[in-house]
Design a protein around this motif. Structure first.
Motif, mmCIF file in Angstrom:
data_model
loop_
_atom_site.group_PDB
_atom_site.id
_atom_site.type_symbol
_atom_site.label_atom_id
_atom_site.label_comp_id
_atom_site.label_asym_id
_atom_site.label_seq_id
_atom_site.Cartn_x
_atom_site.Cartn_y
_atom_site.Cartn_z
ATOM 1 N N VAL A 1 0.831 -1.198 0.000
ATOM 2 C CA VAL A 1 0.000 0.000 0.000
ATOM 3 C C VAL A 1 0.868 1.251 0.000
ATOM 4 O O VAL A 1 0.600 2.206 -0.712
ATOM 5 N N SER A 2 1.948 1.275 0.770
ATOM 6 C CA SER A 2 2.783 2.476 0.830
ATOM 7 C C SER A 2 3.496 2.710 -0.493
ATOM 8 O O SER A 2 3.666 3.843 -0.915
ATOM 9 N N ALA A 3 3.903 1.631 -1.187
ATOM 10 C CA ALA A 3 4.547 1.797 -2.493
ATOM 11 C C ALA A 3 3.553 2.325 -3.517
ATOM 12 O O ALA A 3 3.903 3.154 -4.351
ATOM 13 N N GLN A 4 2.285 1.862 -3.430
ATOM 14 C CA GLN A 4 1.264 2.360 -4.350
ATOM 15 C C GLN A 4 1.017 3.843 -4.119
ATOM 16 O O GLN A 4 0.852 4.604 -5.052
ATOM 17 N N ALA A 5 1.022 4.261 -2.893
ATOM 18 C CA ALA A 5 0.756 5.659 -2.579
ATOM 19 C C ALA A 5 1.864 6.547 -3.119
ATOM 20 O O ALA A 5 1.597 7.628 -3.628
ATOM 21 N N THR A 6 3.115 6.108 -3.016
ATOM 22 C CA THR A 6 4.199 6.939 -3.511
ATOM 23 C C THR A 6 4.222 6.967 -5.031
ATOM 24 O O THR A 6 4.582 7.968 -5.618
ATOM 25 N N GLU A 7 3.812 5.878 -5.688
ATOM 26 C CA GLU A 7 3.786 5.850 -7.150
ATOM 27 C C GLU A 7 2.711 6.774 -7.713
ATOM 28 O O GLU A 7 2.915 7.445 -8.710
ATOM 29 N N THR A 8 1.540 6.819 -7.068
ATOM 30 C CA THR A 8 0.453 7.645 -7.577
ATOM 31 C C THR A 8 0.487 9.052 -7.010
ATOM 32 O O THR A 8 -0.199 9.932 -7.509
ATOM 33 N N GLY A 9 1.238 9.252 -5.961
ATOM 34 C CA GLY A 9 1.347 10.569 -5.369
ATOM 35 C C GLY A 9 0.244 10.893 -4.391
ATOM 36 O O GLY A 9 0.227 11.958 -3.804
ATOM 37 N N GLY A 10 -0.708 9.990 -4.167
ATOM 38 C CA GLY A 10 -1.818 10.232 -3.247
ATOM 39 C C GLY A 10 -1.579 9.567 -1.914
ATOM 40 O O GLY A 10 -0.634 8.798 -1.739
ATOM 41 N N PRO A 11 -2.428 9.898 -0.944
ATOM 42 C CA PRO A 11 -2.291 9.280 0.372
ATOM 43 C C PRO A 11 -2.686 7.803 0.321
ATOM 44 O O PRO A 11 -3.505 7.397 -0.496
ATOM 45 N N ALA A 12 -2.070 7.027 1.181
ATOM 46 C CA ALA A 12 -2.347 5.587 1.221
ATOM 47 C C ALA A 12 -3.402 5.311 2.278
ATOM 48 O O ALA A 12 -3.102 5.335 3.462
ATOM 49 N N THR A 13 -4.635 5.115 1.849
ATOM 50 C CA THR A 13 -5.701 4.757 2.784
ATOM 51 C C THR A 13 -6.348 3.467 2.300
ATOM 52 O O THR A 13 -6.634 3.320 1.115
ATOM 53 N N VAL A 14 -6.538 2.577 3.225
ATOM 54 C CA VAL A 14 -7.193 1.320 2.908
ATOM 55 C C VAL A 14 -8.543 1.331 3.604
ATOM 56 O O VAL A 14 -8.626 1.468 4.812
ATOM 57 N N VAL A 15 -9.581 1.233 2.812
ATOM 58 C CA VAL A 15 -10.935 1.236 3.351
ATOM 59 C C VAL A 15 -11.375 -0.216 3.519
ATOM 60 O O VAL A 15 -11.328 -0.991 2.563
ATOM 61 N N PRO A 16 -11.796 -0.591 4.722
ATOM 62 C CA PRO A 16 -12.263 -1.967 4.921
ATOM 63 C C PRO A 16 -13.428 -2.285 3.999
ATOM 64 O O PRO A 16 -14.223 -1.410 3.637
ATOM 65 N N ALA A 17 -13.521 -3.556 3.631
ATOM 66 C CA ALA A 17 -14.536 -3.984 2.662
ATOM 67 C C ALA A 17 -15.950 -3.625 3.098
ATOM 68 O O ALA A 17 -16.773 -3.237 2.280
ATOM 69 N N GLY A 18 -16.253 -3.723 4.379
ATOM 70 C CA GLY A 18 -17.591 -3.430 4.875
ATOM 71 C C GLY A 18 -17.967 -1.971 4.822
ATOM 72 O O GLY A 18 -19.131 -1.608 4.939
ATOM 73 N N GLU A 19 -16.988 -1.086 4.635
ATOM 74 C CA GLU A 19 -17.250 0.354 4.609
ATOM 75 C C GLU A 19 -17.143 0.964 3.216
ATOM 76 O O GLU A 19 -17.232 2.176 3.067
ATOM 77 N N ARG A 20 -16.949 0.175 2.193
ATOM 78 C CA ARG A 20 -16.765 0.699 0.838
ATOM 79 C C ARG A 20 -18.047 1.108 0.162
ATOM 80 O O ARG A 20 -18.035 1.839 -0.802
ATOM 81 N N GLY A 21 -19.169 0.612 0.623
ATOM 82 C CA GLY A 21 -20.429 0.954 -0.012
ATOM 83 C C GLY A 21 -21.517 0.035 0.478
ATOM 84 O O GLY A 21 -21.334 -0.744 1.392
ATOM 85 N N ALA A 22 -22.649 0.127 -0.159
ATOM 86 C CA ALA A 22 -23.793 -0.691 0.242
ATOM 87 C C ALA A 22 -24.430 -1.300 -0.995
ATOM 88 O O ALA A 22 -24.392 -0.723 -2.078
ATOM 89 N N THR A 23 -24.996 -2.457 -0.817
ATOM 90 C CA THR A 23 -25.744 -3.112 -1.877
ATOM 91 C C THR A 23 -27.208 -3.068 -1.496
ATOM 92 O O THR A 23 -27.575 -3.499 -0.418
ATOM 93 N N ARG A 24 -28.026 -2.513 -2.364
ATOM 94 C CA ARG A 24 -29.472 -2.444 -2.118
ATOM 95 C C ARG A 24 -30.164 -3.376 -3.098
ATOM 96 O O ARG A 24 -29.906 -3.322 -4.298
#
Length: 135
Positions: free
Chosen positions: A4-27
């Motif tokens: 995750v930290s290598a991905q953040a430095t490559e894209t230039g954005g902050p490295a945040t990992v959102v847990p699967a249960g908090e990514r969205g909702a299915t209705r």
């Protein structure tokens, strides 16, 4: 695999990992649950005479609190027509089991209540034909 930290430095954005249960909702729309419940009732009832109406369902989906989370629960009302003579109680129990099983498996909803309404009874093929009419 990139960390995750290598991905953040490559894209230039902050490295945040959102847990699967908090990514969205299915209705799941109520009409989808209704269609699944109707099909399950058809499977449980089996073949009927050609003049019989197909089983149909009314579904109400309500959120319920369960262990700190909100889980949708479907309350189902199924209308069926059955062949006569038959064990109505066991046929209705089979419809209930099948609806709970299929809605739970396909949608992941709890089904705490399945009300089965028997709208009509149809004489089995060959019944009543010898008498000329059915009472």
């Amino acid at each position: 695999m990139t960390s995750v930290s290598a991905q953040a430095t490559e894209t230039g954005g902050p490295a945040t990992v959102v847990p699967a249960g908090e990514r969205g909702a299915t209705r799941i729309a109520d009409r989808v649950v209704t269609k699944i419940a109707s099909q399950a009732a058809r499977e449980a009832v089996g073949p009927l005479p050609k003049d019989a109406a197909r089983p149909y369902a009314h579904v109400v989906v309500r959120p319920q609190a369960a262990q700190g989370t909100t889980v949708d629960a479907a309350r189902v009302r199924v209308h069926v027509e059955l062949a006569y003579p038959t064990d109505i109680g066991s046929r209705c129990a089979a419809v209930r089991r099948r609806v709970v099983e299929r809605v739970g498996a396909l949608v992941g909803m709890e089904v705490p209540e399945v009300a089965v309404h028997v709208e009509r009874l149809h004489p089995a093929p060959g019944q009543g034909a010898a008498q000329g009419r059915t009472r």
